[in-house]
Design a protein around this motif. Structure first.
Motif, PDB file in Angstrom:
ATOM      1  N   ARG A   1      -4.437  -0.885  -9.356  1.00 33.12           N
ATOM      2  CA  ARG A   1      -3.575   0.314  -9.387  1.00 33.12           C
ATOM      3  C   ARG A   1      -2.379   0.100 -10.300  1.00 33.12           C
ATOM      4  O   ARG A   1      -1.980   0.988 -11.049  1.00 33.12           O
ATOM      5  CB  ARG A   1      -3.148   0.669  -7.967  1.00 33.12           C
ATOM      6  CG  ARG A   1      -4.312   1.168  -7.127  1.00 33.12           C
ATOM      7  CD  ARG A   1      -4.051   1.078  -5.639  1.00 33.12           C
ATOM      8  NE  ARG A   1      -3.276   2.205  -5.128  1.00 33.12           N
ATOM      9  CZ  ARG A   1      -3.055   2.405  -3.824  1.00 33.12           C
ATOM     10  NH1 ARG A   1      -3.534   1.542  -2.929  1.00 33.12           N
ATOM     11  NH2 ARG A   1      -2.349   3.439  -3.420  1.00 33.12           N
TER      12      ARG A   1
ATOM     13  N   GLU B   1      -7.331  -4.507  -5.317  1.00 35.48           N
ATOM     14  CA  GLU B   1      -7.142  -3.078  -5.550  1.00 35.48           C
ATOM     15  C   GLU B   1      -5.698  -2.752  -5.919  1.00 35.48           C
ATOM     16  O   GLU B   1      -5.435  -1.854  -6.723  1.00 35.48           O
ATOM     17  CB  GLU B   1      -7.550  -2.277  -4.308  1.00 35.48           C
ATOM     18  CG  GLU B   1      -7.425  -0.772  -4.510  1.00 35.48           C
ATOM     19  CD  GLU B   1      -7.720   0.022  -3.258  1.00 35.48           C
ATOM     20  OE1 GLU B   1      -7.432   1.238  -3.257  1.00 35.48           O
ATOM     21  OE2 GLU B   1      -8.221  -0.558  -2.268  1.00 35.48           O
ATOM     22  N   ILE B   2      -4.740  -3.491  -5.336  1.00 28.05           N
ATOM     23  CA  ILE B   2      -3.327  -3.270  -5.671  1.00 28.05           C
ATOM     24  C   ILE B   2      -3.100  -3.615  -7.133  1.00 28.05           C
ATOM     25  O   ILE B   2      -2.399  -2.888  -7.866  1.00 28.05           O
ATOM     26  CB  ILE B   2      -2.429  -4.125  -4.756  1.00 28.05           C
ATOM     27  CG1 ILE B   2      -2.510  -3.630  -3.310  1.00 28.05           C
ATOM     28  CG2 ILE B   2      -0.989  -4.104  -5.248  1.00 28.05           C
ATOM     29  CD1 ILE B   2      -1.936  -2.240  -3.097  1.00 28.05           C
TER      30      ILE B   2
ATOM     31  N   GLU C   1       1.049   3.876  -3.122  1.00 30.65           N
ATOM     32  CA  GLU C   1       0.599   5.253  -2.889  1.00 30.65           C
ATOM     33  C   GLU C   1       1.553   6.268  -3.503  1.00 30.65           C
ATOM     34  O   GLU C   1       1.120   7.316  -4.002  1.00 30.65           O
ATOM     35  CB  GLU C   1       0.472   5.502  -1.381  1.00 30.65           C
ATOM     36  CG  GLU C   1      -0.034   6.896  -1.034  1.00 30.65           C
ATOM     37  CD  GLU C   1      -0.211   7.090   0.461  1.00 30.65           C
ATOM     38  OE1 GLU C   1      -0.278   8.262   0.892  1.00 30.65           O
ATOM     39  OE2 GLU C   1      -0.285   6.078   1.201  1.00 30.65           O
TER      40      GLU C   1
ATOM     41  N   ASP D   1       0.826  -1.208   0.000  1.00 30.11           N
ATOM     42  CA  ASP D   1       0.000   0.000   0.000  1.00 30.11           C
ATOM     43  C   ASP D   1       0.862   1.261   0.000  1.00 30.11           C
ATOM     44  O   ASP D   1       0.568   2.234  -0.703  1.00 30.11           O
ATOM     45  CB  ASP D   1      -0.923  -0.013   1.221  1.00 30.11           C
ATOM     46  CG  ASP D   1      -1.928   1.126   1.185  1.00 30.11           C
ATOM     47  OD1 ASP D   1      -2.716   1.202   0.216  1.00 30.11           O
ATOM     48  OD2 ASP D   1      -1.924   1.959   2.111  1.00 30.11           O
TER      49      ASP D   1
ATOM     50  N   ASP E   1      -4.399  -7.868  -2.395  1.00 28.42           N
ATOM     51  CA  ASP E   1      -5.680  -7.184  -2.558  1.00 28.42           C
ATOM     52  C   ASP E   1      -5.898  -6.851  -4.040  1.00 28.42           C
ATOM     53  O   ASP E   1      -5.012  -6.280  -4.677  1.00 28.42           O
ATOM     54  CB  ASP E   1      -5.662  -5.897  -1.730  1.00 28.42           C
ATOM     55  CG  ASP E   1      -7.012  -5.199  -1.668  1.00 28.42           C
ATOM     56  OD1 ASP E   1      -7.811  -5.376  -2.612  1.00 28.42           O
ATOM     57  OD2 ASP E   1      -7.247  -4.479  -0.694  1.00 28.42           O
TER      58      ASP E   1
END
Length: 294
Positions: A241, A237-238, A212, A208, A235
């Motif tokens: 991204r 979501e990673i 970021e 994360d 995850d």
């Protein structure tokens, strides 16, 4: 994501060709020589995992053939090892090709002999680098005695240290400890239980953080670490991204800075990140099957 990354690497591979008349001394090994090995690593893992389509497997085989030809079918590696017997990179480079079935008998015999010398057992190098050599010998089937527990215990990761003390360079060393201990996910049980539990706990936070700040290269390596564990937990979501950072042509940028408009410079700057993204996706697909779409 994997398909686009492989296509970009395949399309632009000639940009990474070694200069004419390159010889074993290799004045700039990090410029062309080392990246050829990284391409071969990615291609060998695509073939090893067996999850790629026919066209992707052909692209991987083409990349291996390209690299092997650039290295004189292994002759350059043999000459480099003969000239610099203390260097380990010829074996480390060779192992990516050996994993995919390529072989150079004289080099194989030479590195086996050198590995039995006391000078190699006592050579000084960083702990994760010593693991790299041990894994290269294991994959290339060069017989050597290896105490993996001792090697892992000597690393930063082996101490399961304070996780907030990790920095950029230490993170890269940590990822490579995992890569070599597990042979890039082939042996998810290759790390001690305490280390696996430590990583399962702290990897999400580390991923994360570096996602970021758009450190895509390190993020992709951390995802490979996750895919190399017995119970990957990255995850989605990673992944989203990282996939969102990929360019339409397949290039995966190394960070959040603009990509150079010059194609040659763009290749040099972003080749490594595209390679590790292809590896990360390949291993994740292999571990998760058709439950994810990358």
């Amino acid at each position: 994501m994997v398909t686009r990354a492989l296509d970009w690497l395949h399309t632009h591979s000639d940009r990474g060709a070694m200069p004419p008349e390159s010889e074993a001394a290799l004045a700039d090994p990090d410029g062309f020589y080392k990246p050829l090995g990284e391409l071969a690593l990615a291609a060998s893992l695509v073939l090893r995992e067996g999850m790629a389509s026919a066209s992707e497997q052909q692209a991987a085989r083409d990349l291996l053939d390209f690299g092997w030809t650039q290295l004189g079918s292994g002759d350059l590696l043999y000459e480099r090892q003969m000239r610099f017997p203390m260097m380990t990179d010829p074996l480390e480079m060779y192992t990516h090709f050996a994993r995919a079935g390529y072989r150079h008998e004289r080099l194989h015999t030479l590195v086996a002999h050198l590995g039995g010398l006391a000078t190699h057992r006592g050579s000084e190098m960083m702990p994760n680098r010593r693991m790299a050599v041990a894994n290269a010998a294991r994959v290339a089937e060069v017989e050597r005695e290896t105490d993996w527990s001792k090697l892992i215990d000597a690393t930063w990761l082996g101490h399961t240290p304070e996780p907030w003390m990790i920095d950029w360079m230490t993170a890269y060393c940590m990822t490579h400890t995992v890569f070599h201990a597990t042979d890039w996910g082939a042996d998810p049980e290759g790390l001690p239980v305490r280390v696996r539990e430590y990583l399962a706990h702290w990897l999400p936070a580390w991923m994360d953080i570096w996602a970021e700040i758009h450190e895509w290269d390190l993020l992709a390596e951390l995802i490979i670490v996750d895919a190399s564990l017995p119970r990957p937990q990255c995850d989605p979501e990673i992944w989203e991204r990282l996939a969102a950072a990929q360019h339409p042509d397949g290039l995966v940028p190394r960070d959040g800075n603009p990509v150079d408009e010059d194609p040659d410079q763009a290749y040099l700057d972003n080749r490594h990140t595209t390679i590790v993204a292809a590896i990360a996706g390949t291993l994740a697909l292999s571990r998760h099957g058709d439950t994810v779409v990358l």
